[in-house]
Design a protein around this motif. Structure first.
Motif, PDB file in Angstrom:
ATOM      1  N   GLY A   1      64.707 -55.160 -23.196  1.00  0.00           N
ATOM      2  CA  GLY A   1      66.138 -55.080 -22.916  1.00  0.00           C
ATOM      3  C   GLY A   1      66.702 -53.667 -22.875  1.00  0.00           C
ATOM      4  N   ARG A   2      65.906 -52.652 -23.169  1.00  0.00           N
ATOM      5  CA  ARG A   2      66.408 -51.272 -23.206  1.00  0.00           C
ATOM      6  C   ARG A   2      66.179 -50.575 -21.869  1.00  0.00           C
ATOM      7  NH1 ARG A   2      64.460 -48.190 -28.545  1.00  0.00           N
ATOM      8  NH2 ARG A   2      66.111 -46.811 -27.803  1.00  0.00           N
ATOM      9  N   THR A   3      67.029 -49.593 -21.561  1.00  0.00           N
ATOM     10  CA  THR A   3      66.803 -48.672 -20.456  1.00  0.00           C
ATOM     11  C   THR A   3      66.751 -47.275 -21.063  1.00  0.00           C
ATOM     12  OG1 THR A   3      67.992 -50.071 -18.883  1.00  0.00           O
ATOM     13  CG2 THR A   3      67.669 -47.755 -18.277  1.00  0.00           C
ATOM     14  N   LEU A   4      65.663 -46.575 -20.835  1.00  0.00           N
ATOM     15  CA  LEU A   4      65.404 -45.324 -21.541  1.00  0.00           C
ATOM     16  C   LEU A   4      65.601 -44.136 -20.596  1.00  0.00           C
ATOM     17  CD1 LEU A   4      62.210 -46.614 -23.355  1.00  0.00           C
ATOM     18  CD2 LEU A   4      64.561 -46.564 -24.236  1.00  0.00           C
ATOM     19  N   ASN A   5      66.757 -43.479 -20.732  1.00  0.00           N
ATOM     20  CA  ASN A   5      67.079 -42.321 -19.911  1.00  0.00           C
ATOM     21  C   ASN A   5      66.779 -41.028 -20.664  1.00  0.00           C
ATOM     22  OD1 ASN A   5      68.175 -44.152 -18.028  1.00  0.00           O
ATOM     23  ND2 ASN A   5      70.179 -44.064 -19.018  1.00  0.00           N
ATOM     24  N   ASN A   6      66.408 -39.980 -19.934  1.00  0.00           N
ATOM     25  CA  ASN A   6      66.183 -38.658 -20.533  1.00  0.00           C
ATOM     26  C   ASN A   6      65.265 -38.740 -21.750  1.00  0.00           C
ATOM     27  OD1 ASN A   6      68.105 -37.195 -18.791  1.00  0.00           O
ATOM     28  ND2 ASN A   6      69.633 -38.450 -19.848  1.00  0.00           N
ATOM     29  N   ALA A   7      64.189 -39.485 -21.605  1.00  0.00           N
ATOM     30  CA  ALA A   7      63.313 -39.741 -22.749  1.00  0.00           C
ATOM     31  C   ALA A   7      61.850 -39.548 -22.375  1.00  0.00           C
ATOM     32  CB  ALA A   7      63.529 -41.159 -23.266  1.00  0.00           C
ATOM     33  N   TYR A   8      61.069 -39.221 -23.383  1.00  0.00           N
ATOM     34  CA  TYR A   8      59.612 -39.206 -23.249  1.00  0.00           C
ATOM     35  C   TYR A   8      59.117 -40.429 -24.007  1.00  0.00           C
ATOM     36  CZ  TYR A   8      55.708 -36.370 -21.618  1.00  0.00           C
ATOM     37  OH  TYR A   8      54.644 -35.880 -20.897  1.00  0.00           O
ATOM     38  N   VAL A   9      58.480 -41.351 -23.314  1.00  0.00           N
ATOM     39  CA  VAL A   9      58.131 -42.645 -23.877  1.00  0.00           C
ATOM     40  C   VAL A   9      56.609 -42.800 -23.898  1.00  0.00           C
ATOM     41  CG1 VAL A   9      58.659 -45.091 -23.831  1.00  0.00           C
ATOM     42  CG2 VAL A   9      60.219 -43.491 -22.728  1.00  0.00           C
ATOM     43  N   ILE A  10      56.075 -43.088 -25.077  1.00  0.00           N
ATOM     44  CA  ILE A  10      54.628 -43.224 -25.232  1.00  0.00           C
ATOM     45  C   ILE A  10      54.302 -44.633 -25.734  1.00  0.00           C
ATOM     46  CG2 ILE A  10      52.599 -42.426 -26.522  1.00  0.00           C
ATOM     47  CD1 ILE A  10      53.961 -39.675 -26.678  1.00  0.00           C
ATOM     48  N   LEU A  11      53.340 -45.255 -25.082  1.00  0.00           N
ATOM     49  CA  LEU A  11      52.793 -46.522 -25.559  1.00  0.00           C
ATOM     50  C   LEU A  11      51.357 -46.274 -25.981  1.00  0.00           C
ATOM     51  CD1 LEU A  11      52.805 -49.563 -26.066  1.00  0.00           C
ATOM     52  CD2 LEU A  11      52.238 -49.912 -23.647  1.00  0.00           C
ATOM     53  N   ASP A  12      51.086 -46.439 -27.267  1.00  0.00           N
ATOM     54  CA  ASP A  12      49.753 -46.207 -27.814  1.00  0.00           C
ATOM     55  C   ASP A  12      49.047 -47.546 -28.050  1.00  0.00           C
ATOM     56  OD1 ASP A  12      47.711 -44.533 -28.836  1.00  0.00           O
ATOM     57  OD2 ASP A  12      48.373 -44.933 -30.886  1.00  0.00           O
ATOM     58  N   GLU A  13      47.716 -47.526 -28.077  1.00  0.00           N
ATOM     59  CA  GLU A  13      46.915 -48.755 -28.254  1.00  0.00           C
ATOM     60  C   GLU A  13      47.304 -49.805 -27.212  1.00  0.00           C
ATOM     61  OE1 GLU A  13      44.393 -49.089 -30.211  1.00  0.00           O
ATOM     62  OE2 GLU A  13      44.596 -47.343 -31.502  1.00  0.00           O
ATOM     63  N   ALA A  14      47.475 -49.350 -25.987  1.00  0.00           N
ATOM     64  CA  ALA A  14      48.003 -50.228 -24.934  1.00  0.00           C
ATOM     65  C   ALA A  14      47.039 -51.327 -24.531  1.00  0.00           C
ATOM     66  CB  ALA A  14      48.371 -49.390 -23.705  1.00  0.00           C
ATOM     67  N   GLN A  15      45.778 -51.227 -24.939  1.00  0.00           N
ATOM     68  CA  GLN A  15      44.833 -52.307 -24.634  1.00  0.00           C
ATOM     69  C   GLN A  15      45.238 -53.606 -25.313  1.00  0.00           C
ATOM     70  OE1 GLN A  15      44.085 -49.775 -26.659  1.00  0.00           O
ATOM     71  NE2 GLN A  15      43.251 -50.613 -28.563  1.00  0.00           N
ATOM     72  N   ASN A  16      46.085 -53.512 -26.340  1.00  0.00           N
ATOM     73  CA  ASN A  16      46.538 -54.704 -27.063  1.00  0.00           C
ATOM     74  C   ASN A  16      47.917 -55.185 -26.612  1.00  0.00           C
ATOM     75  OD1 ASN A  16      44.224 -55.017 -28.642  1.00  0.00           O
ATOM     76  ND2 ASN A  16      44.945 -53.518 -30.145  1.00  0.00           N
ATOM     77  N   ALA A  17      48.395 -54.642 -25.499  1.00  0.00           N
ATOM     78  CA  ALA A  17      49.612 -55.167 -24.867  1.00  0.00           C
ATOM     79  C   ALA A  17      49.203 -56.189 -23.813  1.00  0.00           C
ATOM     80  CB  ALA A  17      50.410 -54.041 -24.224  1.00  0.00           C
ATOM     81  N   THR A  18      49.882 -57.310 -23.767  1.00  0.00           N
ATOM     82  CA  THR A  18      49.593 -58.307 -22.731  1.00  0.00           C
ATOM     83  C   THR A  18      50.118 -57.809 -21.386  1.00  0.00           C
ATOM     84  OG1 THR A  18      51.695 -59.471 -23.001  1.00  0.00           O
ATOM     85  CG2 THR A  18      49.858 -60.136 -24.444  1.00  0.00           C
ATOM     86  N   GLY A  19      49.768 -58.534 -20.330  1.00  0.00           N
ATOM     87  CA  GLY A  19      50.241 -58.164 -19.005  1.00  0.00           C
ATOM     88  C   GLY A  19      51.757 -58.147 -18.919  1.00  0.00           C
ATOM     89  N   MET A  20      52.407 -59.156 -19.494  1.00  0.00           N
ATOM     90  CA  MET A  20      53.868 -59.215 -19.466  1.00  0.00           C
ATOM     91  C   MET A  20      54.484 -58.098 -20.310  1.00  0.00           C
ATOM     92  SD  MET A  20      54.779 -61.453 -17.370  1.00  0.00           S
ATOM     93  CE  MET A  20      56.525 -61.471 -17.791  1.00  0.00           C
ATOM     94  N   GLN A  21      53.873 -57.780 -21.441  1.00  0.00           N
ATOM     95  CA  GLN A  21      54.388 -56.689 -22.262  1.00  0.00           C
ATOM     96  C   GLN A  21      54.252 -55.341 -21.549  1.00  0.00           C
ATOM     97  OE1 GLN A  21      51.997 -57.392 -25.788  1.00  0.00           O
ATOM     98  NE2 GLN A  21      53.806 -58.030 -26.948  1.00  0.00           N
ATOM     99  N   MET A  22      53.140 -55.153 -20.845  1.00  0.00           N
ATOM    100  CA  MET A  22      52.951 -53.910 -20.099  1.00  0.00           C
ATOM    101  C   MET A  22      54.011 -53.773 -19.011  1.00  0.00           C
ATOM    102  SD  MET A  22      51.232 -51.105 -19.682  1.00  0.00           S
ATOM    103  CE  MET A  22      49.661 -51.330 -20.531  1.00  0.00           C
ATOM    104  N   LYS A  23      54.271 -54.842 -18.276  1.00  0.00           N
ATOM    105  CA  LYS A  23      55.302 -54.799 -17.249  1.00  0.00           C
ATOM    106  C   LYS A  23      56.664 -54.513 -17.873  1.00  0.00           C
ATOM    107  CE  LYS A  23      57.586 -57.558 -13.667  1.00  0.00           C
ATOM    108  NZ  LYS A  23      57.682 -58.897 -13.021  1.00  0.00           N
ATOM    109  N   MET A  24      56.951 -55.166 -18.986  1.00  0.00           N
ATOM    110  CA  MET A  24      58.220 -54.935 -19.682  1.00  0.00           C
ATOM    111  C   MET A  24      58.365 -53.469 -20.070  1.00  0.00           C
ATOM    112  SD  MET A  24      59.418 -54.371 -23.047  1.00  0.00           S
ATOM    113  CE  MET A  24      58.245 -55.127 -24.169  1.00  0.00           C
ATOM    114  N   PHE A  25      57.297 -52.899 -20.633  1.00  0.00           N
ATOM    115  CA  PHE A  25      57.349 -51.509 -21.069  1.00  0.00           C
ATOM    116  C   PHE A  25      57.579 -50.565 -19.889  1.00  0.00           C
ATOM    117  CE2 PHE A  25      55.232 -47.442 -21.652  1.00  0.00           C
ATOM    118  CZ  PHE A  25      55.838 -46.978 -22.808  1.00  0.00           C
TER     119      PHE A  25
END
Length: 294
Positions: A194-218
């Protein structure tokens, strides 16, 4: 005060003068880079340091190898963080050239550590206003419900590696201030919805444990003037099925999208204790000889 080091370079007061050919101009540029390096490494630059740097440079000596300049990611509170291995150098280049970069490979190759360094560097330079670091809270062998404490206490162990990296790069009081003001956020992946991240540096770590839907959401959280790095190791998936991993799926889905980069690491990039690489080799040899794990 005027001091002449050769016929074309003169230091007068706090000004360096160069005359004539390109060689001297290049020398001045190198002197300035060396001074910046010393300043950011030690936190101070004395007049005597300047003359020493100039003298050493004009003698053909250098404080750091010239090839290192482009590989430096961050001047941290204790050290210079830079890309060291060939794949780490490719990683740094990909991060500079793409708004989204995937770093995929085994543990110990610097994927997460460098990702945090890229983010902290961008924050220091003012190119972004905040850093957001996320991890999936996947229950690998132990249920969250049986862990002691409230939700924050249950989830913190999953996020600890991100805190560890930040604590090496940002002074303690400043980091505490950043966390209190949400300039730096460390959150479970589920909290990104539900968030929109402006002017940000966004890191997703251990992404192998994100599902397909979670990856799309991120990936669809990214707003204007934001960058993202996604790191993971597809040999260490804790999800019920390999095919459910969003990191496995995204390699095919986004491989041809401009502005998205993929960098792959291997055991040759391991930068932890020297024994780590030997341990990885020993396990691989064991698996190959026995056809099964211990």
């Amino acid at each position: 005060m005027e001091e002449r080091f050769n016929t074309n370079i003169t230091v007068r007061g706090d000004v360096i003068y160069a005359q004539g050919i390109q060689e001297e101009v290049d020398a001045v540029e190198k002197i300035i880079k060396e001074m910046i390096f010393v300043l950011n490494t030690t936190g101070k630059l004395q007049p005597g340091d300047v003359y020493t740097i100039i003298d050493l440079t004009l003698q053909g000596k250098e404080i750091i190898n010239g090839n290192d300049y482009d590989n430096i990611v961050l001047y941290s509170k204790k050290d210079v963080i830079k890309a060291k291995t060939p794949n780490q150098i490719v990683y740094a280049k990909s991060v500079r050239e793409n708004d989204i970069c995937f770093a995929i490979g085994p543990a110990g190759t610097g994927k997460t550590y460098l990702a945090v360094a890229f983010a902290v560097s961008a924050l220091k330079k003012g190119t972004v206003k905040k850093i957001i670091l996320a991890r999936p809270a996947v229950e690998a062998g132990e249920s969250l419900g049986f862990l002691p404490g409230d939700f924050r206490e249950k989830i913190d162990p999953y996020l600890r590696p991100l805190y560890d990296a930040l604590e090496e790069m940002i002074p303690t009081e400043q980091l505490r201030n950043y966390l209190e003001k949400s300039v730096v956020e460390i959150v479970p992946l589920a909290f990104m919805r539900g968030r929109t991240l402006n002017n940000a540096y966004v890191i997703l770590d251990e992404a192998q444990n994100a599902t397909g839907m979670q990856m799309k959401m991120f990936l669809t959280r990214l707003g204007p003037n934001s960058k993202s790095i996604i790191t993971g190791d597809i040999t260490q998936i804790d999800l019920p099925s390999y095919s459910q991993s969003g990191l496995v799926q995204v390699k095919e889905i986004l491989k041809s999208v401009d502005g998205v980069g993929f960098v792959y690491f291997d055991k040759g990039d391991v930068v932890r204790h020297k024994l780590v690489k030997d341990i990885i080799n020993a396990y691989e040899k064991h698996y190959n000889n026995n056809g099964k794990s211990v």
